[in-house]
Design a protein around this motif. Sequence first.
Motif, PDB file in Angstrom:
ATOM      1  N   THR A  48     -21.676 -35.378  -2.003  1.00  0.00           N
ATOM      2  CA  THR A  48     -22.368 -36.406  -2.792  1.00  0.00           C
ATOM      3  C   THR A  48     -23.109 -37.388  -1.896  1.00  0.00           C
ATOM      4  O   THR A  48     -24.252 -37.747  -2.179  1.00  0.00           O
ATOM      5  N   GLU A  49     -22.475 -37.795  -0.800  1.00  0.00           N
ATOM      6  CA  GLU A  49     -23.072 -38.863   0.011  1.00  0.00           C
ATOM      7  C   GLU A  49     -24.241 -38.392   0.865  1.00  0.00           C
ATOM      8  O   GLU A  49     -25.214 -39.104   1.063  1.00  0.00           O
ATOM      9  N   GLU A  50     -24.142 -37.169   1.385  1.00  0.00           N
ATOM     10  CA  GLU A  50     -25.160 -36.695   2.327  1.00  0.00           C
ATOM     11  C   GLU A  50     -26.175 -35.792   1.633  1.00  0.00           C
ATOM     12  O   GLU A  50     -27.370 -35.880   1.875  1.00  0.00           O
ATOM     13  N   PHE A  51     -25.669 -34.907   0.762  1.00  0.00           N
ATOM     14  CA  PHE A  51     -26.559 -33.904   0.164  1.00  0.00           C
ATOM     15  C   PHE A  51     -26.968 -34.238  -1.275  1.00  0.00           C
ATOM     16  O   PHE A  51     -27.745 -33.498  -1.876  1.00  0.00           O
ATOM     17  N   GLY A  52     -26.414 -35.318  -1.825  1.00  0.00           N
ATOM     18  CA  GLY A  52     -26.869 -35.765  -3.143  1.00  0.00           C
ATOM     19  C   GLY A  52     -26.420 -34.927  -4.326  1.00  0.00           C
ATOM     20  O   GLY A  52     -27.039 -34.995  -5.400  1.00  0.00           O
ATOM     21  N   PHE A  53     -25.352 -34.142  -4.164  1.00  0.00           N
ATOM     22  CA  PHE A  53     -24.824 -33.408  -5.318  1.00  0.00           C
ATOM     23  C   PHE A  53     -24.385 -34.400  -6.397  1.00  0.00           C
ATOM     24  O   PHE A  53     -23.947 -35.506  -6.094  1.00  0.00           O
ATOM     25  N   ASP A  54     -24.480 -33.966  -7.653  1.00  0.00           N
ATOM     26  CA  ASP A  54     -24.042 -34.823  -8.753  1.00  0.00           C
ATOM     27  C   ASP A  54     -22.529 -34.918  -8.814  1.00  0.00           C
ATOM     28  O   ASP A  54     -21.977 -35.923  -9.244  1.00  0.00           O
ATOM     29  N   ALA A  55     -21.857 -33.851  -8.424  1.00  0.00           N
ATOM     30  CA  ALA A  55     -20.401 -33.862  -8.414  1.00  0.00           C
ATOM     31  C   ALA A  55     -19.921 -32.931  -7.313  1.00  0.00           C
ATOM     32  O   ALA A  55     -20.615 -31.976  -6.953  1.00  0.00           O
ATOM     33  N   ALA A  56     -18.748 -33.224  -6.767  1.00  0.00           N
ATOM     34  CA  ALA A  56     -18.206 -32.431  -5.664  1.00  0.00           C
ATOM     35  C   ALA A  56     -16.721 -32.226  -5.872  1.00  0.00           C
ATOM     36  O   ALA A  56     -16.015 -33.144  -6.292  1.00  0.00           O
ATOM     37  N   LEU A  57     -16.277 -31.024  -5.597  1.00  0.00           N
ATOM     38  CA  LEU A  57     -14.883 -30.664  -5.856  1.00  0.00           C
ATOM     39  C   LEU A  57     -14.269 -29.991  -4.639  1.00  0.00           C
ATOM     40  O   LEU A  57     -14.945 -29.271  -3.908  1.00  0.00           O
ATOM     41  N   ASP A  58     -12.960 -30.197  -4.492  1.00  0.00           N
ATOM     42  CA  ASP A  58     -12.222 -29.552  -3.417  1.00  0.00           C
ATOM     43  C   ASP A  58     -11.459 -28.367  -4.003  1.00  0.00           C
ATOM     44  O   ASP A  58     -10.562 -28.553  -4.826  1.00  0.00           O
ATOM     45  N   HIS A  59     -11.796 -27.169  -3.554  1.00  0.00           N
ATOM     46  CA  HIS A  59     -11.128 -25.995  -4.137  1.00  0.00           C
ATOM     47  C   HIS A  59      -9.667 -25.917  -3.733  1.00  0.00           C
ATOM     48  O   HIS A  59      -8.905 -25.128  -4.287  1.00  0.00           O
ATOM     49  N   ARG A  60      -9.265 -26.750  -2.766  1.00  0.00           N
ATOM     50  CA  ARG A  60      -7.859 -26.756  -2.360  1.00  0.00           C
ATOM     51  C   ARG A  60      -7.018 -27.706  -3.223  1.00  0.00           C
ATOM     52  O   ARG A  60      -5.797 -27.705  -3.113  1.00  0.00           O
ATOM     53  N   ALA A  61      -7.682 -28.519  -4.021  1.00  0.00           N
ATOM     54  CA  ALA A  61      -6.939 -29.479  -4.855  1.00  0.00           C
ATOM     55  C   ALA A  61      -6.067 -28.720  -5.859  1.00  0.00           C
ATOM     56  O   ALA A  61      -6.499 -27.717  -6.426  1.00  0.00           O
ATOM     57  N   PRO A  62      -4.843 -29.190  -6.070  1.00  0.00           N
ATOM     58  CA  PRO A  62      -3.964 -28.475  -7.015  1.00  0.00           C
ATOM     59  C   PRO A  62      -4.523 -28.472  -8.436  1.00  0.00           C
ATOM     60  O   PRO A  62      -4.259 -27.547  -9.199  1.00  0.00           O
ATOM     61  N   ASP A  63      -5.300 -29.493  -8.777  1.00  0.00           N
ATOM     62  CA  ASP A  63      -5.878 -29.542 -10.126  1.00  0.00           C
ATOM     63  C   ASP A  63      -7.354 -29.147 -10.115  1.00  0.00           C
ATOM     64  O   ASP A  63      -8.153 -29.661 -10.896  1.00  0.00           O
TER      65      ASP A  63
END
Lengths: 338, 338
Positions: free
Chosen positions: B186-201
């Motif tokens: 989000t901060e560098e590439f300007g994505f609208d949303a960012a997710l961590d695939h390692r997150a349990p949820d």
Amino acid sequence: METTQIRLAERPVGEPDDSTFTTATETLPELEDGQVALAIRYLSLDPYMRGRLSTARSYATPVEIGDVMVGGTVGEVVESRFEGLAPGDFVLSYSGWQTAAVVDGRHVRKLDPSVAPVTTALGVLGMPGFTAYAGLLEIGRPKEGETVVVAAATGPVGSAVGQIARIKGARAVGIAGGPEKVRALTEEFGFDAALDHRAPDFKEQLKAATPDGVDVYFENVGGKVFDAVRRRLNTYARIPVCGLVANYNLTSQPEGPDQLPGFLGQVLTQSLTVRGFIQDEFTRSHGRDFVRDMGEWVRSGQVRYREDVVDGLENAPAAFTGMLRGENFGKLVVRVSH
Amino acid sequence: METTQIRLAERPVGEPDDSTFTTATETLPELEDGQVALAIRYLSLDPYMRGRLSTARSYATPVEIGDVMVGGTVGEVVESRFEGLAPGDFVLSYSGWQTAAVVDGRHVRKLDPSVAPVTTALGVLGMPGFTAYAGLLEIGRPKEGETVVVAAATGPVGSAVGQIARIKGARAVGIAGGPEKVRALTEEFGFDAALDHRAPDFKEQLKAATPDGVDVYFENVGGKVFDAVRRRLNTYARIPVCGLVANYNLTSQPEGPDQLPGFLGQVLTQSLTVRGFIQDEFTRSHGRDFVRDMGEWVRSGQVRYREDVVDGLENAPAAFTGMLRGENFGKLVVRVSH
């Protein structure tokens, strides 16, 4: 005026059986302005109807318990309060599994029995024929000399796919179940090669019949046929997916190993195109061309068709279940009344 | 003139290890007419190279045992017998994992270091950038307001996919591994949303980040990310498949149940398009537009890029294996010499 209806009684788990459907008789309402009353002559039975019995996510809302089973029909107008339709006219409508119906005149299409038998509106000149036409030409895009493979090839979609492929200069390989159907593929429908998926050496036969690999696999079956054909695909092959009859009665995911990662790997390394579709999507873009081309091909005999007519609405459930097993031979139609 | 080469010693089963590669030094031949001698400055490391280590059916012939590992490079001309190239010129070539090479002058592309850093020819302005550009625009075809999801999103392909999607008016959702990468999305590439695939949820996060479903899933990872994203796909969604890093080191088919029939059912009921591709296919049709558009976007800052530079050819094998595990952060490049 009364109508005898076949309604959904219970959602089947696996193959539909005696408890799936129930029969009821109902009095039709009086005609309002703009409506016509139809005596249904023919009901179309098609694999997509299996999807309507289930609540699984699909492209169409399921039939509700207690509702009349959906389906395309050819009816004869017996009374009309719609300008442009008169008693004796034949119309295509979506009236479902019943003997009579009152429908909005704007929702039917008048048929001309002098051009082609009215049942063709349910088959080669109707939804199945259009599925073949649009899926093959828009997604499959066979080029001259390429190889097109289709299963359920004596069915209304498969037989049209093979014949259109040949018109476009491609080599058509048809797959069907049983020697009689296989013989019809080459003798009646002009396929270049025909295979029996029940043959113990089916994979070897497929290999021999596709010496240059497969460029288009028109997918309407799934299951073991798909597994075999995908080993024969060429780079840049196209797979229009219009049906997966082999899977429709599955009650659980098949046992492993999980073949999905391997298939995606194949999609990647061979630059495959896999595209699901319902013919509706192409009505606007290809509907007019279909009516012109297919009408011409059927008239000239370049596209032949075969119908499997079952007598009596009461036999529709058994015929439908048989079709999911591949027991019909040609477009399955129920003659509802004379 | 000598070259130090990294060669394939043994085909890896699963992840490449110490016995996969070997190092050798060789004297380069004398220049012939039309050739140039290059000192390799940068070597590109890319996931596709894993495929070259294997003899499994693929779009490219595998590297033979004993051969120099293939790869794109930026080299500096040290001697030239090719008109139009002189010592000091920087060129893009496919010279592989080595420190120097003699190549045909017609097979290299001269780079202009005043326009952009020469390493961009291996990343955002090279093959990975073109993979993103052609795959997204030709296969993904995002429309304004649609949702595009991409994984490995801080990588050279993923970061370009997200940024181009936004330029086209689509919503970009990026998936990456670890908080630092997710923040950069989000901060560098300007994505609208960012997710961590390692997150349990992760699945719940994905659902929340795609309230209108997913219209384009740009597939370069496979595995669990694919499993999760495919539950969010909309009707008519497009899946350009350019890579499946999660599967590259698999040594056998994963355990069941077999998800392939279910996936094909989804392709059918949702009218999905799944299309594998290698960027080469689109060079002729989209190469010129790419050079123009991407050059402009990089200059204007609309498309940013990040490079992960590893020093020394001897570190290429470890960096390569790490990349397959997702350990790099941005386009992975080896600085071979100064």
